[in-house]
Design a protein around this motif. Structure first.
Motif, PDB file in Angstrom:
ATOM      1  N   VAL B 166       0.842  -1.212   0.000  1.00 16.82           N
ATOM      2  CA  VAL B 166       0.000   0.000   0.000  1.00 16.82           C
ATOM      3  C   VAL B 166       0.872   1.255   0.000  1.00 16.82           C
ATOM      4  O   VAL B 166       0.509   2.266  -0.592  1.00 16.82           O
ATOM      5  N   ALA B 167       2.060   1.154   0.652  1.00 17.15           N
ATOM      6  CA  ALA B 167       2.953   2.314   0.654  1.00 17.15           C
ATOM      7  C   ALA B 167       3.468   2.583  -0.752  1.00 17.15           C
ATOM      8  O   ALA B 167       3.625   3.737  -1.159  1.00 17.15           O
ATOM      9  N   ILE B 168       3.683   1.489  -1.522  1.00 20.16           N
ATOM     10  CA  ILE B 168       4.140   1.674  -2.902  1.00 20.16           C
ATOM     11  C   ILE B 168       3.053   2.376  -3.722  1.00 20.16           C
ATOM     12  O   ILE B 168       3.321   3.312  -4.475  1.00 20.16           O
ATOM     13  N   VAL B 169       1.811   1.923  -3.528  1.00 19.30           N
ATOM     14  CA  VAL B 169       0.697   2.565  -4.239  1.00 19.30           C
ATOM     15  C   VAL B 169       0.640   4.048  -3.877  1.00 19.30           C
ATOM     16  O   VAL B 169       0.523   4.918  -4.743  1.00 19.30           O
ATOM     17  N   ALA B 170       0.733   4.325  -2.565  1.00 18.59           N
ATOM     18  CA  ALA B 170       0.672   5.720  -2.117  1.00 18.59           C
ATOM     19  C   ALA B 170       1.827   6.530  -2.701  1.00 18.59           C
ATOM     20  O   ALA B 170       1.660   7.694  -3.071  1.00 18.59           O
ATOM     21  N   PHE B 171       2.982   5.886  -2.808  1.00 15.35           N
ATOM     22  CA  PHE B 171       4.145   6.583  -3.352  1.00 15.35           C
ATOM     23  C   PHE B 171       3.921   6.952  -4.820  1.00 15.35           C
ATOM     24  O   PHE B 171       4.206   8.074  -5.245  1.00 15.35           O
ATOM     25  N   LEU B 172       3.358   6.000  -5.583  1.00 17.86           N
ATOM     26  CA  LEU B 172       3.089   6.288  -6.996  1.00 17.86           C
ATOM     27  C   LEU B 172       2.084   7.441  -7.120  1.00 17.86           C
ATOM     28  O   LEU B 172       2.255   8.346  -7.949  1.00 17.86           O
ATOM     29  N   ILE B 173       1.058   7.408  -6.277  1.00 23.42           N
ATOM     30  CA  ILE B 173       0.069   8.492  -6.307  1.00 23.42           C
ATOM     31  C   ILE B 173       0.734   9.814  -5.931  1.00 23.42           C
ATOM     32  O   ILE B 173       0.444  10.857  -6.518  1.00 23.42           O
ATOM     33  N   SER B 174       1.680   9.764  -4.959  1.00 19.75           N
ATOM     34  CA  SER B 174       2.378  10.992  -4.542  1.00 19.75           C
ATOM     35  C   SER B 174       3.182  11.581  -5.693  1.00 19.75           C
ATOM     36  O   SER B 174       3.210  12.793  -5.877  1.00 19.75           O
ATOM     37  N   ILE B 175       3.826  10.692  -6.457  1.00 20.71           N
ATOM     38  CA  ILE B 175       4.622  11.189  -7.584  1.00 20.71           C
ATOM     39  C   ILE B 175       3.711  11.881  -8.595  1.00 20.71           C
ATOM     40  O   ILE B 175       3.998  12.976  -9.076  1.00 20.71           O
ATOM     41  N   LEU B 176       2.590  11.231  -8.871  1.00 23.86           N
ATOM     42  CA  LEU B 176       1.621  11.831  -9.787  1.00 23.86           C
ATOM     43  C   LEU B 176       1.186  13.211  -9.268  1.00 23.86           C
ATOM     44  O   LEU B 176       1.156  14.199 -10.006  1.00 23.86           O
ATOM     45  N   ALA B 177       0.890  13.272  -7.953  1.00 19.93           N
ATOM     46  CA  ALA B 177       0.430  14.538  -7.369  1.00 19.93           C
ATOM     47  C   ALA B 177       1.527  15.589  -7.442  1.00 19.93           C
ATOM     48  O   ALA B 177       1.261  16.755  -7.734  1.00 19.93           O
ATOM     49  N   LEU B 181       1.285  19.140  -9.310  1.00 17.81           N
ATOM     50  CA  LEU B 181       1.393  20.374  -8.543  1.00 17.81           C
ATOM     51  C   LEU B 181       2.546  21.248  -9.021  1.00 17.81           C
ATOM     52  O   LEU B 181       2.408  22.463  -9.165  1.00 17.81           O
ATOM     53  N   GLU B 182       3.692  20.628  -9.292  1.00 17.52           N
ATOM     54  CA  GLU B 182       4.901  21.412  -9.558  1.00 17.52           C
ATOM     55  C   GLU B 182       5.160  21.647 -11.040  1.00 17.52           C
ATOM     56  O   GLU B 182       5.824  22.606 -11.406  1.00 17.52           O
ATOM     57  N   LYS B 183       4.703  20.731 -11.870  1.00 16.39           N
ATOM     58  CA  LYS B 183       5.147  20.782 -13.263  1.00 16.39           C
ATOM     59  C   LYS B 183       4.051  21.148 -14.258  1.00 16.39           C
ATOM     60  O   LYS B 183       4.362  21.455 -15.409  1.00 16.39           O
ATOM     61  N   THR B 184       2.805  21.032 -13.874  1.00 17.33           N
ATOM     62  CA  THR B 184       1.768  21.239 -14.886  1.00 17.33           C
ATOM     63  C   THR B 184       1.120  22.616 -14.766  1.00 17.33           C
ATOM     64  O   THR B 184       1.238  23.300 -13.760  1.00 17.33           O
ATOM     65  N   ILE B 185       0.434  22.980 -15.839  1.00 19.41           N
ATOM     66  CA  ILE B 185      -0.325  24.224 -15.845  1.00 19.41           C
ATOM     67  C   ILE B 185      -1.404  24.172 -14.761  1.00 19.41           C
ATOM     68  O   ILE B 185      -1.649  25.141 -14.058  1.00 19.41           O
ATOM     69  N   TYR B 186      -2.025  22.990 -14.640  1.00 18.73           N
ATOM     70  CA  TYR B 186      -3.081  22.831 -13.637  1.00 18.73           C
ATOM     71  C   TYR B 186      -2.567  23.184 -12.238  1.00 18.73           C
ATOM     72  O   TYR B 186      -3.227  23.876 -11.467  1.00 18.73           O
ATOM     73  N   GLY B 187      -1.337  22.729 -11.914  1.00 16.02           N
ATOM     74  CA  GLY B 187      -0.751  23.036 -10.605  1.00 16.02           C
ATOM     75  C   GLY B 187      -0.593  24.536 -10.405  1.00 16.02           C
ATOM     76  O   GLY B 187      -0.877  25.070  -9.337  1.00 16.02           O
ATOM     77  N   ARG B 188      -0.133  25.225 -11.455  1.00 14.78           N
ATOM     78  CA  ARG B 188       0.009  26.681 -11.374  1.00 14.78           C
ATOM     79  C   ARG B 188      -1.356  27.315 -11.132  1.00 14.78           C
ATOM     80  O   ARG B 188      -1.490  28.270 -10.368  1.00 14.78           O
ATOM     81  N   TRP B 189      -2.348  26.778 -11.838  1.00 13.47           N
ATOM     82  CA  TRP B 189      -3.678  27.369 -11.735  1.00 13.47           C
ATOM     83  C   TRP B 189      -4.221  27.277 -10.323  1.00 13.47           C
ATOM     84  O   TRP B 189      -4.725  28.258  -9.784  1.00 13.47           O
TER      85      TRP B 189
END
Lengths: 482, 315
Positions: B166-177, B181-189
């Protein structure tokens, strides 16, 4: 020093630095009773900083503050207020959620006790009547409901109001930037009356003829130093601009009249009054007295042409805010991020922001409109007000939107910067961009190809080409007022 | 942004520091025995808080007043309904997950409809939504405890190379998040909207669209977390989401995200989630009574927030 003994406030050799930036580099300034001192200089010359030293908001790292011949060791905002120093800030400083009366109470600490509301109302109404006769502002209104011009009027009246400690030195930091010509006139007349009554004023403005006709003595600042100081008669418009070190021409050249009626109409709007149309490559001015519906038209144009739900690949309009603290800057961000937010679509692939492209574009615009900062990664709030405004300009111009809406964007911008921006606007218009420009300054309105004049929320007149001049605009603004 | 972070200190450092100190104090008492077990348990339980907390963080980033209180009810509903659909059959694992995601989308849609169409403040809209969702969970569950499919139960309770799945799953979701947040236009918005909604609107950002997507994202993460938690604990229970109401908000705040919006970070969520689990296990190890334990937990959380908040105030 006899001068120092008589001066209401004398600052000697004040030095203030913020990090590596020297905001004040040994400034000496004296204000005598019954004198109006004009303070001019570019954005970032240190005008606001010296004001903060005088009103007690900042303690200089070096140098002294003397008041009425007494050296002030523990000088602060309250000590300054007790000595009758009042300030009208460039950034409006009233609490928007409180009424005018309640704001009066906040400023005048002596107003406490039973029945303060009626006393505060009396004080502020008396002052408003004195400064702006026929103002029509109800003192029970909440400040947030007032227009920006009315807020500025209240703030000015508050500075001149008297509740126990009379005002002796009033500092006016660009007080007329949101006022139209007639209100500015009323205020300047009041300043002269106040001076005649023995009070003193420090007057900061970018509108040079106001300075020249109102002040007794003019102090020119540049890069944190006083570079010239003479009686007002010793300066003329040209000399003042030269002293500030501005290379730009003071007089705006009469623009060539451009015939645009054949161009393709890009935007139209049915407001009340005359219909509004904008054509490709036109610079359209929105004129009239402040707060008569110009901003509302701009907001309506923006709302009608931009999506709230879906991102737009090719937006039609972009907006340059005038009230930059309310709807302009993102305070937590760097200059670069503030600049790029509106044009991220062009600097990304598949939704990911390309940081190299963003940096390059930011650097190019920093160069083009001369944003004065060592590093675009610095926070936006590290810039002076005029430079923040330039960033907002760059933000809008960097988009691909063919129509740029401008809500009095030159508020608090120095003469040199204005000329640079005018040149950019003319250049962009020649390439086919349309500008819709609300301005409270006549000089700017006269730069436009076509002008709509507003009166009580309606477009009442349309001036084209040679008809765009001060006389016509003023007569159209006041027409119908019997 | 990098120089910005360097200049003012990384706000998430504090939650990691706190988590490490608590972890150290705990193994000090046990004398090193059970260190691996403690760490694995910490990562397992933190994983659920991380997934829920990330969704809540995105919503809180939208600015003052934005919060999703329907998170616990969404977890419960997604867990119960998915387990009921799967009905202990391994072949139904994927449809079950899809149903959970679908429930999340539905709750998010309803949340934002209430906020936007009826102009209800998010705190009230999501709280009332949570009553409806919780009632839905009670109605479908009817007190039955259905076991998860065996493959899924094994997956959620076991580890790969010593790291809980489950920690691995959470880690993958964290990377996506983090990328969002940091790299996409959506995050800037979302960051721009959190700093000033009028300014965001004038900059041409599709404000309503962005907020809508963010509420959807939060609800979907809550339902995924509920799905995993139900499988991990051997069946859905009606109160299984309850503790995640406070937890999801606490991990965001302790993790160094600005409560006023506009400024958030993903690593802090991990530090805070580990910390929240470790504090409880430390106090358990010390053999303190339940009452003292709760008081201590509260005091420790307050002091960590004060420490982190004090640093941020100096900006």
């Amino acid at each position: 020093m006899d001068d120092v003994a008589k001066a209401i406030i004398a600052v000697d050799g004040a030095k203030v630095s913020f990090g590596a930036v020297k905001a004040l580099d040994g400034v000496t300034l004296r204000v005598m009773p019954g004198e109006c001192v004009g303070l001019v200089g570019h954005n970032g010359a240190g005008k606001s900083t010296i004001v903060s030293v005088i009103n007690g908001g900042l303690t200089p790292h070096d140098g002294t503050v003397t008041s009425d011949g007494e050296r002030q060791e523990r000088y602060g905002i309250n000590a300054a207020r007790d000595r009758g120093v009042r300030c009208v800030f460039q950034e409006l400083s009233l609490c928007p959620n409180l009424s005018i009366v309640e704001n009066t109470r906040l400023v005048h600490r002596a107003l406490g006790g039973f029945g303060w509301r009626s006393r505060a109302a009396e004080i502020i109404e008396k002052s408003l009547d004195a400064v702006f006769p026929g103002h029509g502002i109800d003192s029970g209104l909440t400040v947030g409901d007032l227009s920006i011009a009315e807020r500025q009027m209240v703030e000015i009246a508050l500075a001149f109001s008297d509740a126990g400690t009379p005002a002796r030195l009033v500092i006016l930091d660009e007080p007329t930037s949101s006022l139209d010509a007639s209100l500015a006139r009323q205020m300047l007349d009041h300043v002269r009356r106040f001076i005649a009554g023995g009070g003193s004023v420090i007057f900061i403005s970018h509108i040079l003829h106001e300075i020249l006709e109102t002040c007794d003595r003019i102090v020119v600042m540049k890069d944190g130093r006083v570079v010239a100081e003479r009686p007002a008669q010793g300066f003329d418009h040209h000399g003042l601009v030269e002293a500030m070190g501005s290379v730009a021409k003071a007089e705006t050249r009469q623009r060539p009249v451009r015939e645009q009626s054949a161009a393709h109409a890009i935007l139209s709007h049915q407001a009340s009054g005359l219909p509004f149309t904008a054509r490709t490559g036109e610079i359209i001015g929105l004129a009239g007295l402040a707060g008569h519906g110009q901003t509302e038209l701009l907001l309506a144009l923006h709302a009608a042409r931009s999506g709230n739900w879906l991102p737009q690949r090719n937006p039609l309009v972009t907006f340059v805010a005038g009230d930059r603290r309310l709807n302009g800057v993102f305070e937590l961000w760097s200059i670069l991020r503030n600049f790029s937010i509106a044009s991220l679509g062009d600097m990304s692939s598949r939704g990911l922001v390309l940081e190299a492209g963003e940096k390059a574009k930011g650097a190019a615009w920093k160069e083009r409109i001369e944003i004065r900062t060592p590093n675009m990664d610095n926070r936006i709030l590290s810039l002076s007000g005029g430079n923040q405004q330039k960033v907002l300009f760059a933000r809008a111009l960097a988009t691909r939107a063919p129509v740029v809406l401008m809500d009095d964007p030159m508020r608090g911008v120095d003469v040199g910067t204005k000329q640079e921006v005018y040149a950019i606007i003319r250049d962009e218009a020649a390439r086919g961009r349309t500008f819709i420009w609300y301005s409270t300054e006549m000089e700017e309105v006269c730069l436009c190809d076509r002008v709509y004049v507003f009166r009580e929320g309606r477009i009442t007149a349309e001036l084209v080409g040679h008809a765009v001049n001060e006389t016509n605009i003023i007569s159209a603004s006041f027409e119908g007022t019997a | 942004m990098n120089t910005l972070v360097r200049q003012f200190g990384k706000p998430w450092v504090w939650s990691w520091l706190a988590a490490f100190i608590v972890w150290f104090l705990t193994i000090l008492v046990t004398g090193g025995a059970g260190t691996l077990g403690l760490s694995q348990a910490a990562f397992t339980f933190a994983a659920f808080s991380v997934i829920v907390g990330i969704g809540q963080m995105f919503v809180i980033t939208l600015g003052p007043g934005n919060i999703d209180l329907s998170v616990p009810a969404t977890m419960t509903l997604a867990g119960t309904v998915a387990l009921k659909l799967m009905n202990v059959e391994n072949g139904m694992i994927l449809p079950g997950l899809l149903l959970a995601v679908f429930i999340g989308l539905g709750v998010g849609l309803c949340n934002y409809t209430l906020i936007k169409a009826l102009r209800i403040p998010p705190i009230i809209a999501t709280l009332s939504m949570s009553f409806i969702v919780q009632s839905g969970a009670i109605w479908t569950n009817r007190g039955l405890r259905i076991k998860p499919p065996s493959v899924l139960a094994d997956f959620t309770t076991s580890s790969t190379l010593g790291v809980p799945n489950v920690a691995i799953v959470a880690f993958l979701i964290s990377i996506l998040a983090w990328i969002l947040l940091e790299k996409t236009i959506y995050g800037r918005w979302i960051s721009a909207i959190g700093q000033s909604m009028p300014a965001a609107r004038m900059a041409g950002i599709p404000v309503d669209g962005t907020r809508f997507v963010t509420y959807l994202f939060c609800a979907v993460l809550a339902s995924i977390s509920g799905y995993l938690l139900a499988c991990f604990s051997g069946g859905a229970a009606l109160n299984m989401g309850a503790e995640y109401l406070l937890m999801s908000i606490a991990v965001v705040v302790i993790g160094g995200t600005a409560v006023a919006g506009g400024d958030s970070n993903v690593p802090g969520i991990w530090g805070a989630s580990l910390f929240m689990f470790l504090v409880v296990s430390m106090l358990n190890t010390y053999g303190l009574g339940a009452g003292i334990r709760l008081i201590m937990t509260g005091l420790i959380i307050i002091s960590v927030i004060m420490l982190a908040g004090g640093r941020r105030g100096m900006r």
